[in-house]
Design an enzyme around this catalytic site. Structure first.
Site, PDB file in Angstrom:
ATOM      1  CG  ASP A  70      -1.869   1.088   1.313  1.00 17.17           C
ATOM      2  OD1 ASP A  70      -2.598   1.284   0.711  1.00 17.17           O
ATOM      3  OD2 ASP A  70      -1.782   1.843   2.381  1.00 17.17           O
ATOM      4  CD  GLU A 126      -2.280   2.414  -3.380  1.00 18.45           C
ATOM      5  OE1 GLU A 126      -3.435   2.369  -3.856  1.00 18.45           O
ATOM      6  OE2 GLU A 126      -1.668   2.294  -2.243  1.00 18.45           O
TER       7      GLU A 126
END
Length: 680
Positions: free
Chosen positions: A341, A377
């Site tokens: 993330d 990401e």
């Protein structure tokens, strides 16, 4: 715990960090803090409520405090207290009145409570503690599938939401790790043909104070409190297994079915949030080392994440914690990879993101981590935070340009055939120019964050009122397809078009070059009622309703994935447009009249019908032809010479073509067709 007060503590050793049982009936404790003046080891009863003993860690080696407790073993409950200056303006937040969680805790005792204790009050009775666990090892017969990237199909899912309403999963197992590994869940994965489940965070997390006050929770789990601890809320307890054991059993069973397990991990920030947040662990142990602060202002956090803080991966001990966590999950828990993330935080040095950052070098040389899938990401909210295509070779990256370009082409946004062709070909303008492989582009139409596929085609505006933020959260208007009939429509033409667009978007995703990621539920028409940010909705909004599954859509998706696995229309190599052995170009592009695309054909905003003639597919023995009609009316496409057979047509509910051959193919509006040349 009898006789606990008589157990001596000796110097022990400075490694490994955390609490570890040894073979001589003892536990070694090692805690990093560069700025503490002393660290106390606090021992508790089995419930974690009563503090029984405080033992100063007797030795310090460099920046690691350590000690060995004799005659102790697994099951011991403990916490830490750090002594040092309380000087927030200088970045120091030591307070020995506050019990701290070991950053390396394998099992966490208690549940975090928002109590707001005064600074001088002792919080030991309510603070989170660690429990020492038995040394673990991956099960001997648990072998990773090691699915090649070219064959990988990712399936992004939430452990709880996937099976909470599944009638085929035993009720006691629904919403759990055991439920995810149940016969019914595995049967669905195998029927679809997906090769890996990419799970939303399973690290233990806490719910933010605002959500708790509203009776909500952090359903997605992007608020980590334990980088080594399994989230216990997803454990069924079946068979008397601990959450850690149940998770490991889940991984083993999925591996036995040929399914890889990818974990979404959040090493960019922690649950301690901003300077007004709770002191749980890292802040109290060594705030100035663990977190990035603003240059010249060590009392203020560098909030690169939008979550109040950002871990400082520049510090070698913080990077070590991240690497140790990854090795723990890949080694002892035997997972197959990680999705990071807000991954640019991992590569941020003193002057922004650096592809050659120490973290990436450390991963590349690690024999265990180098063998698993790493997915970024590739954006955060800091300066220069958008880094698509700039991660090291071998890393995969979520490709939002594929998402946006594909949606725009099919849903009426500004688009050209040239833009769509680049997205179809693994965004060659992004990845090829950086020397990356096509499979390193993770293609997706929707993910957990945003509308579901069904809702993307149903709602013009988000419906997030249930989140308690007056519909201000989440993305704004749905800048996609607007048929003038938001929500459920009784107009059969509208419903047919929506259904066809679902199939066409799925076909684009699963036949494109790159690694496809399917969001759980999109294969069966899952709706969240228009909520495009349901991070706090642990209820029927997010739980997949299997009783309402669109069976023809499941059959279509199954057929589509099988075609991909058998043919791999676009290979995991870059195409040059050069002649192939069969006399065709390895990849060529055609207008609807059958002539090659050229010049302004690529830039024409009004034309959305064209074809890709693939002379050198990835696995198919014969040339393939992909036809696209992104326009609002049917188009007749003149086919290249030679006999052709239709393999897929998104006009049909299950993708079954009715075409009987001929010199042209009539493409329905908003449809995609796959054909194969017949060879003798």
């Amino acid at each position: 715990m009898e006789g606990l007060s008589h157990r001596p503590i000796k110097a022990g050793r400075a490694w490994p960090l955390g609490a570890h049982c040894d073979e001589a009936d003892g536990i070694n404790f090692a805690v990093f803090s560069a700025h503490a003046e002393a660290i106390d080891l606090c021992l508790f009863d089995a419930t974690g409520r009563q503090e029984l003993k405080r033992l100063p860690l007797p030795a310090r080696s460099g920046d690691v405090w350590h000690g060995r407790l004799n005659n102790a073993g697994a099951g011991l409950v403990y916490g830490l207290r750090a002594h040092g200056p309380w000087a927030p303006e200088r970045g120091h937040r030591f307070n020995p009145q506050k019990l701290l969680l070991d950053p390396y805790a394998r099992e966490i005792v208690g549940r975090f409570e928002w109590r707001g204790e005064p600074f001088a009050d002792d919080n030991a009775a309510f603070a989170l503690k660690a429990r020492v666990v038995e040394p673990g090892h991956a099960t001997a017969d648990d072998r990773r599938p090691h699915t090649p990237l070219a064959d990988t199909v990712l399936y992004e899912a939430h452990v709880k939401g996937l099976t909470m309403r599944h009638p085929g999963v035993p009720e006691a197992l629904r919403g759990s790790y055991a439920g995810l590994a149940s016969d019914a869940a595995i049967a669905h994965f195998q029927r679809l043909g997906v090769t890996a489940v990419s799970l939303l965070p399973v690290h233990q997390h806490v719910d933010e104070q605002r959500l708790v006050a509203q009776g909500l929770s952090n359903y997605w789990g992007y608020n980590t409190v334990g980088f080594f601890a399994v989230e216990p809320r997803y454990a069924s307890g079946a068979g008397g297994l601990s959450p850690r054991e149940e998770f490991r059993a889940m991984v083993c069973r999925l591996h036995g079915a040929g399914i890889e397990v990818i974990l979404d991990v959040v090493f960019n920030h922690t649950a301690e949030t901003d300077e007004f947040g709770p002191t749980i662990c890292w802040r109290g142990l060594d705030n100035l080392s663990y977190y990035r602060t603003l240059p010249g202002d060590p009392g203020a956090y560098d909030n690169l994440t939008g979550c109040g803080n950002a871990l400082d991966i520049r510090h070698p001990r913080v990077m070590q914690m991240v690497l140790d966590s990854l090795r723990y999950w890949a080694g002892e828990m035997n997972v197959d990879g990680f999705r990071f993330d807000l991954a640019p935080v991992l590569g941020r040095g003193d002057h922004g993101f650096d592809t050659r950052a120490a973290f990436f070098h450390a991963v590349a040389q690690d024999p265990l981590l180098a063998s698993v899938k790493m997915i970024a990401e590739p954006w955060d909210i800091g300066p220069g935070g958008y880094q698509l295509g700039h991660f090291p070779g071998g890393w995969l990256e979520w490709n939002d340009r594929f998402r946006d370009g594909t949606r725009s082409f099919w849903l009426g946004g500004p688009s050209t055939r040239g833009e769509f062709a680049q997205r179809l070909c693994a965004s060659s303008d992004v990845f090829h120019t950086q020397g990356r492989a096509p499979a390193e582009s993770v293609n997706f139409i929707v993910a957990h964050d945003g509308f579901t596929l069904r809702d993307l085609l149903t709602f013009e505006h988000k419906r997030n009122l249930a989140n308690g933020e007056q519909n201000r959260d989440g993305h704004g208007a749905n800048h996609g397809w607007n048929c003038g009939a938001e929500g459920t429509s009784d107009d059969p033409q509208v419903r047919q078009l929506r259904a066809r667009l679902q199939r066409t978007l799925l076909a684009t995703l699963l036949l494109a070059q790159g690694t496809p990621m399917l969001a759980a539920g999109d294969e069966l028409g899952h709706s969240q009622g228009g909520n495009n940010n349901p991070y706090c909705q642990d209820n029927a909004t997010t739980w997949i309703d299997w009783s309402a599954a669109d069976e023809p859509l499941i059959a279509f998706t199954t057929r589509l994935i099988a075609l991909r696995q058998r043919l791999l229309p676009l290979a995991n190599r870059w195409y040059s447009g050069q002649p192939a052995a069969n006399g065709l170009h390895d990849l060529g592009w055609l207008r609807e009249d059958g002539q090659p695309l050229s010049g302004d054909d690529w830039r024409d905003l009004s034309a959305r019908t064209f074809g890709a003639l693939i002379g050198a597919p990835g696995k198919a023995a014969a040339p393939l032809l992909l036809l696209f009609n992104g326009e609002a009316q049917a188009r007749a496409f003149t086919l290249p010479d030679g006999p052709w057979q239709a393999l897929l047509d998104t006009q049909d509910a299950e993708g079954l073509p009715s075409w009987q051959g001929g010199p042209s193919y009539v493409l329905a509006a908003s449809s995609l067709v796959l054909l194969s040349r017949i060879t003798t």
